[in-house]
Design a protein around this motif. Sequence first.
Motif, PDB file in Angstrom:
ATOM      1  N   CYS A  37       0.834  -1.213   0.000  1.00  0.00           N
ATOM      2  CA  CYS A  37       0.000   0.000   0.000  1.00  0.00           C
ATOM      3  C   CYS A  37       0.864   1.256   0.000  1.00  0.00           C
ATOM      4  N   TYR A  38       1.901   1.265   0.808  1.00  0.00           N
ATOM      5  CA  TYR A  38       2.811   2.410   0.861  1.00  0.00           C
ATOM      6  C   TYR A  38       3.473   2.637  -0.498  1.00  0.00           C
ATOM      7  N   LEU A  41       0.851   4.037  -3.020  1.00  0.00           N
ATOM      8  CA  LEU A  41       0.581   5.457  -2.793  1.00  0.00           C
ATOM      9  C   LEU A  41       1.751   6.314  -3.244  1.00  0.00           C
ATOM     10  N   LYS A  46      -3.662   4.124  -5.767  1.00  0.00           N
ATOM     11  CA  LYS A  46      -4.691   4.252  -4.736  1.00  0.00           C
ATOM     12  C   LYS A  46      -4.995   2.889  -4.136  1.00  0.00           C
ATOM     13  N   LEU A  77      -4.862  10.633   1.421  1.00  0.00           N
ATOM     14  CA  LEU A  77      -4.315   9.498   0.681  1.00  0.00           C
ATOM     15  C   LEU A  77      -5.410   8.922  -0.215  1.00  0.00           C
ATOM     16  N   SER A  79      -7.861   6.727  -1.829  1.00  0.00           N
ATOM     17  CA  SER A  79      -8.554   5.475  -1.526  1.00  0.00           C
ATOM     18  C   SER A  79     -10.024   5.620  -1.876  1.00  0.00           C
ATOM     19  N   ASP A 114      -2.226   0.342  -8.448  1.00  0.00           N
ATOM     20  CA  ASP A 114      -3.161   0.314  -7.318  1.00  0.00           C
ATOM     21  C   ASP A 114      -3.071  -0.983  -6.516  1.00  0.00           C
TER      22      ASP A 114
END
Length: 194
Positions: A37-38, A41, A46, A77, A79, A114
């Motif tokens: 996830c990091y 981003l 996303k 962030l 999402s 993503d």
Amino acid sequence: MPFDLKQSYRANLEQHLALFQAMESYLPDAETLALECYDALGKGGKIVFFGNGGSAADSQHLAAEFVVRFKKERQALASIALTTDTSILTAHTNDYEFDTVFARQVEALVKPEDVVIGLTTSGTSPNINLGLEAANKLGAFTVAFTGRDGGKVKDIAKLPIIIKNDVTARIQEAHMFIGHWLCEAIDELVTESN
């Protein structure tokens, strides 16, 4: 015999505590999830969530934590929960079928950078499985928050996180623990890098 409120409460608490005693075993998968996830981003990607029923509500909850904030003040962030647009949900279900309601949105909105997270306590929800398959075709990193034996979704998601329990409420509680920890971890990683 009348329903015993205290006994029921204690039994549910015992189930919850027994499950959470085993949560340490999910740490490697949770760490992989946080790093993916990091990374997403950081690349301008996303985090996309979707689920049915209670898992739909959990999807919306977690997406909101990313966009608004969890604990720390930080930039918004990217999402989204694919469970929130009633016009898309009802138009698609009316014109096509419910099984492809998330796959269609994935086709429209997901990019290779993503992370796509499908929540299904059984692992057998056709619309979740098809949504993750569509995300795989696009090259996104796919994750399943699931339970029981993992169902079909364990063979679809690149990272299946299988809560080994048969009680839907307990599985969802574990999903939200991992989800909340993910929000905290991303908060820390993002603010540390700024």
